[in-house]
Design an enzyme around this catalytic site. Structure first.
Site, mmCIF file in Angstrom:
data_model
loop_
_atom_site.group_PDB
_atom_site.id
_atom_site.type_symbol
_atom_site.label_atom_id
_atom_site.label_comp_id
_atom_site.label_asym_id
_atom_site.label_seq_id
_atom_site.Cartn_x
_atom_site.Cartn_y
_atom_site.Cartn_z
ATOM 1 N N HIS A 167 0.869 -1.179 0.000
ATOM 2 C CA HIS A 167 0.000 0.000 0.000
ATOM 3 C C HIS A 167 0.910 1.236 0.000
ATOM 4 C CE1 HIS A 167 -3.833 -1.813 2.080
ATOM 5 N NE2 HIS A 167 -4.095 -1.581 0.807
ATOM 6 N N CYS A 173 -2.268 2.917 9.032
ATOM 7 C CA CYS A 173 -3.308 1.969 8.615
ATOM 8 C C CYS A 173 -4.525 2.019 9.537
ATOM 9 C CB CYS A 173 -2.764 0.544 8.620
ATOM 10 S SG CYS A 173 -1.405 0.243 7.509
#
Ligand code: ARG
Length: 270
Positions: A168, A262
């Site tokens: 990511h 996150c």
């Protein structure tokens, strides 16, 4: 340079159902699992830290059967009051997209888009000033970039991720202020590295060691930079640039390939 924190509106999800039961990134070892009570304690420390720093924290109810829902950053991308919903690459997380969208609807957010293309929210979309950096290569479909640009009304700059351990964008790059980022060059394709060098010539560059402890998975309010405490070299570099680094221990969540950023979605109401 004197730096100033601005109050942020954040969305988090308690890791009540957190576990490592499947593997969709190289950090996840289902045979080893995770210590859920410890994950909850570590997460509570992060939430309390945000509150102590003056930020407003909202919580979405965790859903049973969605062990990765704690990673709230992936749930949507909110810019200027508009909510771009998420669509997850893997079936294991697919139900999180609608769960997050429902939360926004219930909270009265009116301008929402249920997206056509796969995008994993702020895992791959990071706003720097009024530019949206957009990761692709492992999760977010590059066709989502045009969808995000049209809906959110901000220019999107695609960046290509090449290392599966940094799957990511928010594992390889952190936004420090409206004009500054820190990133791990080796996580990007040569072309994307050139783009980053051109946009941010003074960026703080992370070493292999910084990246391996997930030091880039950080949250900044313009002054305070919350990051994994093992990222000591990065913290020293941030301090030298006038930031206030604050280290936290999220070791259990790292077993799922996630850390500070996150767990944190930013609700940009305006
Ligand atoms: N296990 C999760 C996944 O692989 C971790 C997500 C981490 N979130 C993030 N914003 N990088 O999807």
């Amino acid at each position: 340079m004197t730096r100033q924190a601005t109050v942020r509106h954040l969305l988090m999800c308690r890791p009540h159902h957190f576990d490592v039961r499947y593997s969709i990134n190289p950090w996840m070892e289902p045979e080893d699992g995770a210590d859920n009570p410890l994950a909850v304690r570590q997460w509570v420390q992060l939430r309390e830290l945000y509150k102590e720093l003056g930020h407003k924290v909202e919580e979405i109810d965790p859903v049973e059967g969605l062990p990765d829902m704690v990673f709230a950053a992936n749930g949507a991308t909110v810019v200027g009051g508009k909510v771009l919903g998420a669509r997850f690459r893997y079936p294991e997380r697919a139900a999180e997209g609608p769960a997050y969208l429902s939360w926004f609807r219930e909270q009265g957010w009116a301008d929402l888009l249920d997206p056509e293309y796969v995008n994993e929210g702020e895992g791959d979309y990071l706003l720097v000033g009024d530019r949206l950096l957009a990761g692709t290569g492992f999760r977010t479909d590059p066709r989502s970039h045009a969808e995000a640009e049209a809906f959110l009304g901000v220019p999107v700059t695609p960046l290509h991720l090449v290392n599966p351990r940094f799957y990511h964008l928010d594992t390889a790059l952190a936004v420090l202020s409206d004009t500054e980022v820190m990133y791990y060059p080796a996580a990007f394709s040569p072309e994307s590295r050139e783009v980053l060098e051109r946009l941010y010539p003074d960026a703080l560059l992370a070493t292999d060691g910084d990246a391996e402890v997930f030091g880039l998975n950080a949250f900044s309010d313009g002054l305070n930079v919350v990051l994994p405490k093992a990222a000591e070299r990065l913290a020293a570099e941030l301090a030298a640039r006038g930031f206030n680094p604050v280290g936290v221990d999220l070791s259990e969540l790292l077993k799922a390939g996630g850390s500070v950023k996150c767990c944190t979605q930013e609700l940009r109401d305006s």
